[in-house]
Write an enzyme that holds these catalytic residues in place. Structure first.
Site, PDB file in Angstrom:
ATOM      1  N   CYS A   1     -41.903 -44.204   4.547  1.00  0.00           N
ATOM      2  CA  CYS A   1     -42.012 -45.584   5.018  1.00  0.00           C
ATOM      3  C   CYS A   1     -41.063 -45.843   6.180  1.00  0.00           C
ATOM      4  O   CYS A   1     -41.315 -46.700   7.018  1.00  0.00           O
ATOM      5  CB  CYS A   1     -41.767 -46.565   3.881  1.00  0.00           C
TER       6      CYS A   1
ATOM      7  N   GLU B   1     -41.626 -52.978  -1.723  1.00  0.00           N
ATOM      8  CA  GLU B   1     -41.168 -52.199  -0.577  1.00  0.00           C
ATOM      9  C   GLU B   1     -42.394 -51.455  -0.079  1.00  0.00           C
ATOM     10  O   GLU B   1     -42.894 -50.537  -0.749  1.00  0.00           O
ATOM     11  CB  GLU B   1     -40.046 -51.248  -0.982  1.00  0.00           C
TER      12      GLU B   1
ATOM     13  N   LYS C   1     -44.262 -46.418 -14.216  1.00  0.00           N
ATOM     14  CA  LYS C   1     -45.451 -45.619 -13.910  1.00  0.00           C
ATOM     15  C   LYS C   1     -45.237 -44.896 -12.581  1.00  0.00           C
ATOM     16  O   LYS C   1     -45.233 -45.521 -11.533  1.00  0.00           O
ATOM     17  CB  LYS C   1     -46.715 -46.465 -13.792  1.00  0.00           C
TER      18      LYS C   1
ATOM     19  N   GLU D   1     -49.923 -47.542  10.024  1.00  0.00           N
ATOM     20  CA  GLU D   1     -49.075 -46.510   9.448  1.00  0.00           C
ATOM     21  C   GLU D   1     -49.868 -45.217   9.288  1.00  0.00           C
ATOM     22  O   GLU D   1     -50.711 -45.094   8.404  1.00  0.00           O
ATOM     23  CB  GLU D   1     -48.527 -46.979   8.101  1.00  0.00           C
TER      24      GLU D   1
END
Length: 507
Positions: free
Chosen positions: A300, A266, A191, A400
């Site tokens: 990331c 991750e 997906k 983040e």
């Protein structure tokens, strides 16, 4: 007027919207209920793609196809040589289709076309490396258990794998997962993010052209509910591998716990680079500028916070500000553009909120700090932003941001630099800049992160595994350890001859 480097709209004619369907059991299918969803280009505001909107029935069908394909052995029981041959054909097809795939990726994601070309073309190397690993799966033997026993440790494919990928590197991150799962002998349900679904569909086209058996890889387009949720909970699924936000990753762990399936994650990062006075400051400043603006900071591995020694902080920050002014922001279809569009309006507001909060808390915005207008384009762009005077307690130093926003903190000693680097819930990557190898090694050994770069930033190779500490995830991708994630370990104890002493006495 802002003193920045801007590239206006090129006026390039855009291709027609990509039409995406599900790939289930080797067939391209519309959704059972006929629904679709649209993706607008974040840079141009035009329709980039229209995709089938997956429902529960579509997801069930895809998972069932993957389960049958694994259990009947059409892929899992092939030789490593045979699996490797298919993966190598996929790599060749990727290279033959770089431009077609890259244009679609740029239109859906807003990233520069030059970066999309590099991402797609570079992914072929991941497939070739995984193809090599397909022929090297091996376990252990134990011939020292006595004359009457032989022990073997076998490694087998884990089974059906749900692969859930993000919007920021849709083709690359799929290629960090899928070929390694296939090399191990697994079957998959994929997906992609609803914001960048089309290049995954294009990958499906290449897989069929390469001769992958029907049902081995299935693709369902749509949203986390219901598609991703069912992929995380279904009893036919043996493993979930996910790249995305830490919050969603935690939700997947919770969802998967009902069936105790394996989960590899991750997730996010708040990646520090420590710059010492003896570093090559020109190289460090260039790498820091690259690290924060690459992929508009929507990465990331973004080098989103730098730790600069007090003796050089003013000079080094000025260097980064100057270089950031020279970075080309603008139309992602222009090959000269280095930074493209923010993926959505909502995300742009989130980025700006972090900058405003930091300024309100006493930090100094040295450059940027707001939305950016690119001549001729209607999409959302954000200025290159450098925020100095940041303290460790500020949200911009801890969370983040996922945008072209650099936080600058200072330190006095190596111990303080290490403490600042580790003062985060994340532990994905970190960097150190010094001409003293002892400084570099000490920092690298003490910092809690899955990847440490010394005197460089974001270099990567298929052989070098990738993954994070703490809330940056669990498990590893690429490299030999990336293959191991998709393998189960089985012990086989074999008795030689009729040497077993009876447990029950018969006389």
């Amino acid at each position: 007027m802002l003193d920045l480097t801007l590239i206006p709209a090129t006026g390039t004619a855009l291709p027609p919207p990509f039409e995406g369907r599900h790939l289930i059991d080797g067939e391209w299918r519309a959704s059972r209920d006929g629904r679709t969803f649209d993706r607008l280009s974040p840079a141009h505001g035009t329709l980039a793609s229209r995709s089938a909107l997956g429902c529960e029935a579509d997801t069930e069908a895809a998972i069932g196809a993957a389960r049958r394909a694994f259990d009947d052995g059409r892929w899992s029981r092939l030789s490593g040589k045979a699996r490797s041959a298919v993966l190598l054909r996929v790599a060749d097809l990727i290279e033959a289709n770089v431009e077609r795939i890259a244009v679609v990726e740029t239109l859906e994601s807003g990233k520069p076309i030059s970066q999309s070309r590099g991402e797609v073309g570079g992914a072929a190397d991941l497939w070739r490396y995984a193809a090599a690993l397909a022929r090297t799966v091996q376990g252990d033997s134990h011939n020292t258990l006595g004359s009457d026993m032989l022990g073997m440790i076998l490694k087998e494919p884990i089974g059906v794998v749900s692969v859930i990928t993000p919007w920021n590197f849709p083709f690359w991150i799929l290629s960090q997962k899928l070929p390694f799962a296939l090399a191990a002998g697994c079957t998959c349900v994929v997906k992609p993010s609803e914001m960048t679904p089309s290049t995954t569909v294009m990958m499906g086209e290449l897989l069929l052209e390469a001769g992958l058996p029907a049902g081995v890889v299935n693709i369902v387009l749509g949203y986390g509910q219901p598609v991703g949720s069912l992929m995380s909970t279904h009893p036919y699924v043996d493993m979930v591998t996910f790249t995305g936000s830490t919050a969603v990753g935690k939700g997947i762990v919770t969802a998967a716990s009902g069936t105790l399936k394996k989960v590899a994650l991750e997730l996010g990062g708040k990646n520090p680079q420590a710059i010492f006075p003896d570093a090559d400051l020109d190289s460090a400043a260039d790498a820091v500028t690259f690290g924060i603006h690459f992929n508009v900071g929507q990465c990331c591995n973004s080098g989103s916070r730098i730790l600069v020694h007090e003796d050089i902080a003013q000079d080094f920050t000025a260097r980064v500000v100057d270089l950031s002014r020279r970075v080309a922001f603008g139309d992602p279809l222009d090959p000269q553009t280095q930074v493209g569009a923010i993926v959505s309006e909502a995300h742009q507001r989130k980025i700006h909120g972090y900058v405003e909060a930091a300024a309100g808390a006493g930090a100094e915005v040295r450059l940027g700090g707001g939305p950016l207008t690119v001549p001729g384009l209607t999409g959302q762009f954000y200025q290159p932003t450098v925020v100095a005077g940041v303290t460790p307690s500020m949200a911009i130093a801890r969370e983040e941001v996922f945008g072209p926003v650099l936080s600058v903190l200072t330190f006095r000693t190596l111990d303080e630099a290490v403490a600042l680097a580790n003062d985060a819930s994340y532990g994905l990557s970190a960097g150190v800049w010094s001409e003293n190898v002892h400084t570099c090694l000490d920092f690298a050994r003490r910092v809690q992160a899955g990847t440490i770069w010394t005197n460089t930033w974001m270099d990567g190779f298929p052989e070098m595994t990738f993954g994070g500490f703490k809330q940056s995830g669990q498990g590893r991708e690429i490299g030999r350890y990336g293959l191991e994630e998709f393998l189960e370990v089985k012990t086989v104890a074999m008795r030689v001859g009729r040497t077993r002493t009876p447990w029950v006495r018969t006389r």
